[in-house]
Every structure is written in C-alpha cells, then in structure tokens.
Design a protein around this motif. Structure first.
Motif, PDB file in Angstrom:
ATOM      1  N   THR A 180       0.967  -1.089   0.192  1.00  0.00           N
ATOM      2  CA  THR A 180       0.030   0.080  -0.101  1.00  0.00           C
ATOM      3  C   THR A 180       0.911   1.323   0.021  1.00  0.00           C
TER       4      THR A 180
ATOM      5  N   HIS B 223      -3.869   5.214   0.756  1.00  0.00           N
ATOM      6  CA  HIS B 223      -5.036   4.616   1.052  1.00  0.00           C
ATOM      7  C   HIS B 223      -5.950   5.828   1.391  1.00  0.00           C
TER       8      HIS B 223
ATOM      9  N   SER C 170      -9.570   6.418   2.423  1.00  0.00           N
ATOM     10  CA  SER C 170     -10.752   5.865   2.545  1.00  0.00           C
ATOM     11  C   SER C 170     -11.982   6.650   2.278  1.00  0.00           C
TER      12      SER C 170
ATOM     13  N   THR D 172      -7.536   4.090  -3.490  1.00  0.00           N
ATOM     14  CA  THR D 172      -6.504   3.198  -3.049  1.00  0.00           C
ATOM     15  C   THR D 172      -5.504   2.836  -3.796  1.00  0.00           C
TER      16      THR D 172
ATOM     17  N   GLN E  69      -2.238   0.189  -4.250  1.00  0.00           N
ATOM     18  CA  GLN E  69      -1.144  -0.891  -4.175  1.00  0.00           C
ATOM     19  C   GLN E  69      -0.302  -1.341  -5.036  1.00  0.00           C
TER      20      GLN E  69
ATOM     21  N   ARG F  68      -8.143  -4.689  -2.770  1.00  0.00           N
ATOM     22  CA  ARG F  68      -8.975  -3.703  -2.188  1.00  0.00           C
ATOM     23  C   ARG F  68      -9.836  -2.815  -3.047  1.00  0.00           C
TER      24      ARG F  68
ATOM     25  N   GLY G 227      -4.257   5.636   7.622  1.00  0.00           N
ATOM     26  CA  GLY G 227      -2.979   5.101   6.911  1.00  0.00           C
ATOM     27  C   GLY G 227      -1.878   6.017   7.053  1.00  0.00           C
TER      28      GLY G 227
END
Length: 384
Positions: free
Chosen positions: A100, A103, A105, A118, A120, A140, A249
């Motif tokens: 990650t 992130h 959210s 997000t 990764q 995710r 995060g």
C-alpha cells in the motif's frame, strides 16, 4: 504480504484441511470445526533492501514522480515474486496484497482528495510469470468501487480461521497501522473491525531520526518520559473521534502532521509516541468493543515484539487479558505475529478463487460482500 511498516515481505504457505478443495466452487460451506481452521506449513521473511524501503517510504510520503512510481511498481513485483519462489513449488495459488502506497478511505477536499481511492504497488503479472502459478491480487479496489473503505479486509479471514463458539475474542494487529477484528463467537454478522490509528509507524519514524528502522525492544521509549501536553493534543485528533467503520494510513499518521515542542528530545518523543499508540488502541476498545462483551485480545504484528508497547497496552486495557499468538497456542499451528496477515491474504485468495464473497459489508461499509481480488492465470506453456 508487505504491510505499512514497509520493512519486507512475509510469505506464508497455508494449508486448509477440512475446507473444500481449490476449484470445487459451490456455495460457502460454513465453518469447519476446530480453531484455528488452517495451518501455516512454512513461512519466509524477505527484508527490503535499504534502497527499496527508502523508495517505498518516499512514495508513501508523496515524494515520488510518475516515472519513479512506475519503476517502483515493477521493482516491487520482482521482489514479491522472489519472496514467493521458495514456497511456490508447494502452492496451488498465490495471493499478493502488494504494498500500500496511499489509501484515501474517505474524500478530504482540503487535501485535494475528492473521492475515495487506494493504491497498492507490486505488479502481479510478474509474480505469475516468475512462479508459474495463478495469482490473486488487487484486493482492495473491488470493495472501494461499491462504496466500501477498502479496509480492513483481513477480518473475513480472522472470522473464518479463528472465530470460536462461546468466545468473544479480538484479534489485534500492531503493524505500521493498528487495527482490530472483534469475533463474537462464530456469528459472521456480529464481526466488527476497523483501524484504531497508528501502530508502529510513529515509533518507526522516531527511530528513523536516530538512524534505526524501529525501536528495538522499546529501548528508546523506555529511556524517555511521556510529554503529557503533547499527548493530550494528539489524542484530540479528529480521526480518533470517528466511529467505525473506518480505515486510515501513514498519509494521516506521520510526525509531520502532529504538533510537538521543538525542544522535545528523542527519548521523550519515543515515549510519547508509544503512549499515544497504546492509548488510541485502548480508547477504541473501550468506546466501541467492550460494550459488546470481550473475553480476550490476541495481538499480532511487529508491535507484539515491543515489550514497552505491550506493557502499556496491558496496563491501559486491564483487566482484559492481552495475549500473544504463542500464549493462546496458535503458534503450534504456525500462526504467529509474523504470519497472521500473510496467511489471512492466502485465505482471501483461496475464497476468491472459489467464487465466494470474501469481505464483510458491516466492516468495510460496502453495500454488499464482494469476491475481492483479480485472478491472474499462470502464463501458458509454450505450444509447438
């Protein structure tokens, strides 16, 4: 699995006796008997080189241009493939969470975040190419796409592997970010899970000022004193007041965004950061979990190996028992603070390959459970 501590890759070979054979498909079979419902046969830790860790942390802190981010994506793909290779010959399927980098959210227009998002890194096609195995990745985004926070995802695996009738248990991860899974027996609908705030990330950042990757055994914090005024200011952070479901995060929990006196020395800063982490964890339990009834907390992640942090947690959460995986006997089945998350994503990959939903809507806030993850087949063999 490479977590927010960004120190390396945990690979775990997970065996699932009692579960349907991979590829059997069909409906969700229900939970087999016994806890834990799986066994970690073998695990390997592959540390990041100092150069790779520096590149990952720079990307997390928004210090990387598009070209370097592209290079990092493939560099991580190579390293993830190398980490999987020792276990791949015995595996039917590989699941990769990736690293990650950001992130978000929830939208935050004040910081230019107008939508949840997000990211990764770690190209999964590289893992499939190097190992010759099918790979599940990109867990995710599917949850975010239907209104979820994209995190936490591990609670589905926690419930499947560790949910026990008659036991109200929390499984807690002290990685870079701290998160919990509350398991009220085997009741799937009653599972609660969320990020509580910082885990080791602030402690690692303080240690980095001292030229270390982490505060070994909490020694730096043990040499200092908590600065109560700074602790009180940090505890008023609005992120901590938000009720679950929630995820966070490193883009939120960094020293650069936490005010402190300029003359606060390093040991005192470490002691304050350690106390802050313990308090945020304990406050989250007292607000949102203890009212439901709680018999024990089982801790995993690198923070479980920090005796100063663990002592602070136990004091803040007394009389609730705060135990390690070893103390509850799960290490006999290969589940330890080092293998829990890697094994969890192995299970999520297995569930995705079976076509089962592998997320919990009440945990991520998504409209429904989804079968999260993109399944990449292995490269075809050369044809004549």
């Amino acid at each position: 699995m490479s977590g927010t501590s960004a120190d390396g890759i945990d690979a775990a070979l997970l065996e699932l006796p009692g579960w349907p054979k991979l590829g059997a498909g069909g409906r969700w079979p229900g939970l087999p008997g016994g806890v834990p419902r799986g066994r970690v046969v073998e695990n390997v830790f592959t540390p990041f080189s100092p150069e790779l860790r520096a590149a990952v942390l720079a990307a997390m802190r928004d210090g990387t241009n598009a070209a370097d981010l592209t290079q990092l994506h493939w560099w991580l793909g190579e390293v993830l493939a190398e980490a999987a290779l020792p276990l791949a010959p015995s595996a039917d399927l590989i699941a990769s969470h990736g690293q990650t980098i950001q992130h978000h959210s929830r939208p935050d227009p004040s910081r230019g975040w107008v939508r949840p998002a997000t990211l990764q890194l770690g190209e999964a096609a590289m893992i499939a190419a190097r190992t010759g195995k099918p790979v599940v990745a990109d867990f995710r985004p599917a949850d975010v796409a239907i209104g979820g926070l994209g995190a936490p995802l591990v609670p589905f695996a926690d419930w499947a592997l560790f949910g026990q009738e008659g036991r109200r248990r929390a499984v807690h991860n002290l990685g870079g970010i701290s998160n919990l899974t509350y398991l009220p027996g085997k009741d799937r609908s009653g599972v609660l899970a969320f990020d509580t705030g910082p885990g080791n990330c602030l402690l690692d950042e303080v240690a980095g000022i001292n030229g270390q990757t982490h505060d070994e055994d909490g020694r730096l914090a043990a040499a200092g004193r908590v600065h109560e005024e700074t602790l009180a200011v940090w505890l008023a952070h609005p992120e901590l007041q938000t009720p679950p479901p929630k995820a966070t995060g490193r883009e939120v929990w960094t020293l650069a965004r936490l005010p402190r006196p300029a003359d606060l020395d390093l040991p005192d800063l470490a002691a304050t950061a350690t106390a802050f982490t313990a308090r945020t964890v304990a406050d989250a339990y007292q607000r949102w979990i203890v009212p439901h009834g709680l018999d024990e907390i089982v801790v995993a992640g690198g923070g479980a190996r920090n005796p100063v942090l663990m002592a602070a947690l136990r004091a803040a959460l007394s009389p609730i028992p705060v135990l390690t995986f070893e103390e509850v006997g799960w290490a006999e089945h290969g589940f330890t603070d080092a293998t829990r998350e890697a094994a969890a994503f192995a299970f999520l990959g297995y569930a995705r390959a079976q076509g089962w939903a592998n997320t919990l809507p009440q945990v991520t806030g998504a409209r429904m459970g989804v079968s999260a993850g993109k399944l990449l087949p292995p490269p075809p063999e050369d044809q004549p």
